[in-house]
Motif scaffolding. Structure first.
Motif: not given
Length: 307
Positions: A141-143, A200-202, A208-209
């Motif tokens: 989930v870092s992907s 995942a939220n990170e 979105k950044s």
């Protein structure tokens, strides 16, 4: 758009089968080699952080290899498993979704099973192996394509995986970046589910950044779905992470070059996040008190627990 007009479950299943049978590709996530790199870095840095800790047991060289071996094996699952269990995160409600009640499009059910196994296992080796499998999902989930998520197997475009998942890990830069992670490693409210959600939220926040210097965000590559829980899709830049890409952005033209430093910095932050989340998971397991394992007697060539 053809993707939106066609029945999505049918398209996903067709894409999956075609990709595996015709292209022989492996799971659409980080390669097993990248998982191995991330896990070794996490284990080394965890040991560094805990060298003076009386509450957390450090990992031995053998412990680390049990974790890494299971981590890599989980990332390199066989064809049958890949056909019916996909590796995508559900940002809406942490539940499984299915296509035609046949294919698990999300991994949350298996993650919960592994978390329960880790909690109930008494044998150290089994716990280490289970942790290795859990780390595979936490790292996935870092992907961005797995956290957003975006379906990556598009045989009709001769694209079987997301290019981000093949972007090389800068091991030296990652190790340097996580050297300062020791202080925030232990959190009293941590749980495996919390670690997964945080990681995942990170990633979603990173997508979105803004792309530094451009009037666009990284959603130009992975666009979130309008409704939480649905699959997103590739943005204007398409599946081109790491490649020369030119696309419209706020009335202008954005241009990133092959191996652009902007790609390297974005990938570095995601890899660092994967390592720190892995370190937190290791710390969580190593801080859980366990009863001592039974001693073994050798009786006629067999190892049996003492009564």
């Amino acid at each position: 758009m053809l993707w939106k007009r066609m029945n999505k479950p049918f398209l996903w299943l067709t894409a999956l089968l075609a990709a595996d049978f015709l292209a022989g590709t492996r799971a659409w996530a980080y390669t097993p080699e990248i998982h191995q790199q991330l896990t070794f870095i996490a284990a080394r840095q965890y040991n560094h952080c805990m060298q003076d800790s009386a509450q957390h047991e450090r990992l031995s060289a053998l412990d680390t290899r049990y974790i890494v071996k299971a981590n890599v094996a989980q990332a390199d699952t066989n064809l049958f498993v890949r056909m019916f269990r996909w590796n995508y995160y559900n940002p809406a409600d942490q539940s499984n979704r299915s296509a035609w009640w046949l294919v698990e499009t999300r991994f949350h059910g298996h993650f919960a099973e592994l978390a329960e196994q880790l909690d109930s296992s008494e044998r150290k080796r089994k716990r280490l192996q289970t942790l290795g499998k859990l780390l595979t999902y936490i790292q996935k989930v870092s992907s961005p394509p797995h956290a957003v998520p975006v379906f990556t197997g598009r045989w009709w475009r001769f694209s079987m995986s997301d290019r981000f998942n093949r972007f090389p890990v800068d091991a030296d830069a990652v190790e340097q970046a996580v050297e300062s992670a020791c202080e925030g490693l232990i959190r009293p409210d941590d749980s495996l589910q919390r670690l997964l959600i945080d990681a995942a939220n990170e990633t979603l926040a990173a997508v979105k950044s803004p792309i530094a210097g451009f009037p666009a965000t990284w959603e130009s590559y992975w666009e979130l779905a309008a409704e939480a829980g649905d699959f997103g899709e590739y943005g204007r830049a398409g599946n081109s992470f790491g490649e020369r890409t030119e696309f419209r952005c706020d009335g202008e033209r954005c241009l990133l070059l092959k191996d652009d430093p902007l790609y390297a910095e974005f990938a570095l932050q995601r890899h660092v996040a994967a390592v720190i989340a892995s370190m937190r998971a290791i710390a969580l397991m190593q801080s859980t008190p366990r009863p001592p394992e039974p001693e073994l007697n050798v009786v006629q060539g067999e190892a049996r627990p003492n009564p």
